[in-house]
Design a protein around this motif. Structure first.
Motif, short mmCIF file in Angstrom:
data_model
loop_
_atom_site.label_atom_id
_atom_site.label_comp_id
_atom_site.label_asym_id
_atom_site.label_seq_id
_atom_site.Cartn_x
_atom_site.Cartn_y
_atom_site.Cartn_z
N GLU A 138 -0.38 -3.10 -9.70
CA GLU A 138 -1.67 -2.91 -9.87
C GLU A 138 -2.54 -4.04 -10.10
O GLU A 138 -3.09 -3.87 -11.22
CB GLU A 138 -2.13 -1.70 -10.71
CG GLU A 138 -1.53 -0.40 -9.87
CD GLU A 138 -1.97 0.99 -10.42
OE1 GLU A 138 -2.69 0.87 -11.57
OE2 GLU A 138 -1.76 1.94 -9.82
N THR A 151 -1.69 -2.13 -4.51
CA THR A 151 -2.99 -1.81 -4.66
C THR A 151 -3.40 -0.47 -3.99
O THR A 151 -2.62 0.23 -2.86
CB THR A 151 -4.01 -2.92 -4.32
OG1 THR A 151 -5.11 -2.55 -4.59
CG2 THR A 151 -3.63 -3.14 -2.77
N TYR A 173 0.76 -1.08 0.12
CA TYR A 173 0.11 0.13 -0.11
C TYR A 173 0.98 1.09 0.00
O TYR A 173 1.78 1.32 0.41
CB TYR A 173 -0.89 -0.09 1.21
CG TYR A 173 -2.04 -0.86 1.24
CD1 TYR A 173 -3.24 -0.43 0.50
CD2 TYR A 173 -2.25 -2.21 1.67
CE1 TYR A 173 -4.42 -1.00 0.60
CE2 TYR A 173 -3.14 -3.05 1.46
CZ TYR A 173 -4.36 -2.44 1.13
OH TYR A 173 -5.25 -3.42 0.82
N ASP A 233 -4.91 -5.63 -9.14
CA ASP A 233 -6.85 -5.62 -8.93
C ASP A 233 -7.23 -4.47 -9.94
O ASP A 233 -8.42 -4.43 -9.76
CB ASP A 233 -6.60 -5.36 -7.39
CG ASP A 233 -6.03 -3.92 -7.18
OD1 ASP A 233 -5.09 -3.52 -7.57
OD2 ASP A 233 -6.72 -3.44 -6.08
N ASN A 270 -6.73 -0.49 -3.01
CA ASN A 270 -8.10 -0.74 -2.58
C ASN A 270 -7.84 -1.23 -1.07
O ASN A 270 -7.12 -2.21 -0.76
CB ASN A 270 -8.59 -2.11 -3.30
CG ASN A 270 -9.80 -2.42 -3.15
OD1 ASN A 270 -10.42 -2.02 -2.05
ND2 ASN A 270 -10.40 -2.98 -4.25
#
Length: 444
Positions: free
Chosen positions: A328, A361, A58, A330, A363
């Motif tokens: 990335e 990510t 992250y 996702d 998310n």
């Protein structure tokens, strides 16, 4: 199985950065995330090595998450081509892997770039390190040189290249030593030293030719086939080799078709077409009842295309025990599909070859104590004053800091408990633009 990757002076990472895939001390729970491999030591004794099966990274935009993956991709590219010269052919969107003048984190202060990696393969624990003098940032004509290069197997130093070249213990790799080498001699060392080049890796050249061809083949095969680093997931292009490439025929892949149908693909099947007059391969959506095939990107959604391009990599990793590292992973894919893929890597009955999944990510759904261990959750942030990136794990925080079992990682992240998050407020800028535009219109 990847255990650790280190880099220094690579783009935004100026200081030594260690990305670990080994379980942190005193971390418990989610035992399915911990994989064990055995290393054959002296007299056939076995030593257990533990590694994590997944990691999620992250950080805010421009923090350096992609640079971390780019450093892995760059080391992989250098090892596979065997030198630190610029490459003429680019098979990745990571320009720093081919134009090495883009790597150094300096303009006037010269510093070496470093890479180090530890992994297991064929019951061996392998550690390989490089220290490179690449000059300054954008210094294209700088006379590059390899400052240090070391290879260790099962914690035993095999060769070390620095001010001089030394080959040490060959006993740990005796089954891989060239048959022409009964033992290390002054003559073989003279030949090895005379073969050194400032820009060529000793691993791929002198060590391979003189001492251990089969060991080098094993190492290069791991980098080529099992260390699957995708620098930009949106740049993945489907590649297939066909038995009859000159025939303008569509080849249907049933496994991918079944997976795509579970994902929600709307056509009857998926296949690949290679035109007779071209080497390009195109993905097609096939409607068997109408006996037609059209370009998939003209019919399927962007998320579907992304999934179709990524899923074969997941299959490859699971079947071969590979390490899939993706930027990335996702993007444009529904979280439920991603959760299922993550659970596959966590499933001991499916992931029998110890495959690993590493991805970055934005998310927050993956910030879940029931999904990832604390040592599997990584953060990258960039210092506003120095503009340098740092990487750390959730497990690096002390329990006294409030990182306990059952903590709501997502809520803590959004209140900046862990760092690696940036407050973004475009309102003042837009207010100024709107105000200025209103003043202009009032004068018209």
């Amino acid at each position: 199985m990847l255990l650790e990757f280190k880099t220094k002076n690579y783009r935004s990472f100026k200081d030594t950065t260690t990305f670990s895939m080994q379980p942190a001390p005193k971390q418990t729970g989610l035992d399915y995330s911990v994989q064990t491999e055995q290393i054959v030591q002296k007299e056939g004794k076995l030593k257990e090595i533990k590694g994590l099966c997944s990691a999620v990274i992250y950080g805010p935009n421009a923090a350096g998450k992609t640079n971390l993956i780019g450093a892995m991709d760059t080391m992989r590219a250098i090892v596979l081509r065997g030198n630190i010269q610029n490459a003429s052919e680019h098979s990745s969107p990571n320009e720093a892997a081919y134009s090495l003048e883009l790597i150094p984190n300096n303009l006037g202060e010269k510093a070496c770039t470093e890479f180090a990696i530890r992994f297991t393969e064929s019951n061996l624990l392998i550690e390989y390190t490089l220290k490179l003098d690449l000059g300054n940032f954008l210094e294209v004509d700088y006379p590059r040189r390899i400052v240090e290069e070391c290879l260790s197997v099962n914690d035993k130093l095999i060769f070390s290249r620095g001010k001089t070249l030394e080959v040490f213990l060959l006993a740990p790799i005796k089954q891989y030593v060239n048959k022409s080498i009964k033992r290390k001699t002054a003559k073989t060392m003279d030949i090895a030293r005379s073969s050194l080049s400032d820009t060529e890796l000793f691993l791929n050249n002198g060590f391979k030719t003189i001492f251990a061809k089969d060991l080098v083949a094993l190492i290069l095969k791991w980098f080529d086939e099992k260390f699957m680093v995708i620098y930009r997931a949106d740049a993945i292009k489907v590649m297939r080799k066909f038995a009859n490439p000159k025939e303008n025929t569509v080849y249907i892949e049933r496994t991918l078709t079944d997976a795509a149908k579970a994902f929600g693909v709307r056509s009857n099947a998926l296949g690949y077409r290679q035109a007779a007059d071209s080497d390009d391969v195109s993905l097609c959506s096939i409607f068997e009842d109408k006996k037609i095939a059209i370009q998939a990107d003209a019919y399927e959604s962007y998320g579907t295309i992304r999934f179709i391009n990524e899923f074969p990599l997941v299959i490859n990793a699971i079947l071969n025990g590979g390490t899939l590292v993706m930027d990335e992973f996702d993007a444009s894919i529904h979280p439920m599909a991603l959760m299922n893929i993550i659970n596959i890597f966590h499933n001991d009955e499916i992931n029998i070859h110890h495959a690993q999944l590493i991805f970055n990510t934005h998310n927050p759904i993956f910030l879940d104590a029931s999904l990832f261990r604390r040592d599997e959750i990584k953060f990258v942030e960039r210092d506003e004053k120095t503009n340098q990136s740092v990487q750390y794990s959730l497990s690096d925080f002390r329990t006294a800091d409030g990182i306990r079992k059952g903590e709501d990682y997502m809520s803590n992240y959004f209140v900046n408990r862990y760092g690696a998050i940036t407050d973004v407020d475009f309102a003042p800028m837009l207010e100024e633009i709107v105000s200025a535009n209103s003043e202009v219109n009032s004068h018209d």
